[in-house]
Design an enzyme around this catalytic site. Structure first.
Site, PDB file in Angstrom:
ATOM      1  N   ASP A  70       6.447 -24.831 -25.715  1.00 24.70           N
ATOM      2  CA  ASP A  70       5.826 -23.756 -24.938  1.00 24.70           C
ATOM      3  C   ASP A  70       4.350 -24.065 -24.711  1.00 24.70           C
ATOM      4  O   ASP A  70       3.730 -24.811 -25.476  1.00 24.70           O
ATOM      5  CB  ASP A  70       5.934 -22.422 -25.683  1.00 24.70           C
ATOM      6  CG  ASP A  70       7.376 -21.986 -25.853  1.00 24.70           C
ATOM      7  OD1 ASP A  70       8.229 -22.432 -25.066  1.00 24.70           O
ATOM      8  OD2 ASP A  70       7.623 -21.221 -26.807  1.00 24.70           O
TER       9      ASP A  70
HETATM   10  N1  URA Z   1      10.625 -22.880 -30.218  1.00 24.07           N
HETATM   11  C1  URA Z   1       9.800 -22.052 -29.560  1.00 24.07           C
HETATM   12  O1  URA Z   1       9.966 -20.848 -29.596  1.00 24.07           O
HETATM   13  N2  URA Z   1       8.779 -22.590 -28.850  1.00 24.07           N
HETATM   14  C2  URA Z   1       8.529 -23.907 -28.807  1.00 24.07           C
HETATM   15  O2  URA Z   1       7.571 -24.328 -28.159  1.00 24.07           O
HETATM   16  C3  URA Z   1       9.393 -24.771 -29.505  1.00 24.07           C
HETATM   17  C4  URA Z   1      10.436 -24.228 -30.213  1.00 24.07           C
END
Ligand code: URA
Length: 264
Positions: free
Chosen positions: A133
């Site tokens: 993310d």
């Molecule tokens: N899980 C998440 O919620 N976000 C990420 O960036 C990676 C794994």
């Protein structure tokens, strides 16, 4: 006489469907980018501009099929399509998106990587291996080998990914047990995972699958808001480089720590 309906030629359709990574056969733009001759967009531009020849004939179609015996030249110079599997470990800062397109101009991980790569490595087409993310920091792998992307992101590989999250409430034994056993999300129950508290408000979670926002959704399911998230390790490779920097993994690390047989 039956006429073929107008549309893309059959070989072009077939080339587009061809499984990535099959030994020698591929198409031109992809072969140039994974061999480190030109990154994909620049390879496509060069082909369109008539600067690339295959077996002595100028081609202008990026999906022209090529194989190990094709003689390819760029601007009149013979180039090699031979490639070895390369994997880069990048320490992703918060704020960069893992998409190739960036209409809002936020900045992508590809921009972040390009800023720190030397000229020789800028000529490869790099694929991000999975996604993080925008606000997540930590280890993001890049590779020139689509087979490695498939290996590392397939849930059937069971490649562990270790995360640490700072959370908005105290972590209880019940929460950890629930995270370990699997929680019910909208897209199904999560696999058994490893979960432990690192402090009162910090959780370490190791998953062998990688669904959209999986860590945040799992924590949410046990009542924990994620305040920050960091990926510490993939397989046995840890995020040891400085924020925004990268290092190239050796063939031994790729095989021994990511369980993938690199093409050499
Ligand atoms: N899980 C998440 O919620 N976000 C990420 O960036 C990676 C794994």
């Amino acid at each position: 006489m039956t006429r073929r309906a107008k549309g893309p030629p059959k070989w072009l359709e077939a080339a587009k469907k061809r499984t990535p990574g099959s030994a020698g056969d591929s198409w031109l733009s992809r072969s140039l980018s994974r061999a480190g001759v030109l990154p994909l967009q620049r390879a496509e531009d060069a082909i369109r501009e008539g600067r690339v020849a295959v077996d002595g004939r100028v081609v202008t179609e990026a999906f022209t099929p090529v194989n190990a015996s094709s003689r390819v030249s760029l601007d009149g110079q013979l180039v090699s399509l031979a490639f070895t599997s390369r994997v880069l470990a990048f320490h992703k800062p918060a704020g960069l998106v893992t998409h190739g397109s960036d209409p809002e101009g936020i900045g992508t991980v590809f921009d972040g990587l390009a800023r720190v790569l030397p000229e020789g490595l800028q000529r490869f087409g790099w694929h991000a291996v999975g996604r993080l993310d925008r606000d997540t920091t930590g280890l993001l792998l890049f590779t020139n080998d689509e087979r490695f992307v498939a290996h590392a992101t397939s849930p059937t590989t069971h490649l562990p990914k270790r995360y640490v999250a700072k959370v908005g409430a105290d972590v209880t034994e019940w929460m950890l047990k629930t995270l370990r056993a699997g929680v019910d999300l909208e897209d199904g129950r999560t696999r058994e995972a490893s979960a432990q508290a690192r402090g009162e408000r910090e959780v370490e979670l190791t998953l062998t699958e990688g669904r959209y926002h999986q860590v945040k959704r799992m924590l949410q399911a046990v009542g924990l808001a994620t305040l920050s998230l960091h990926r510490e390790a993939i397989g046995e490779v840890t995020c040891e480089v400085a924020l925004g920097e990268y290092r190239e993994l050796s063939a031994e690390e790729i095989a021994g720590q990511l369980y993938f047989t690199p093409r050499s």
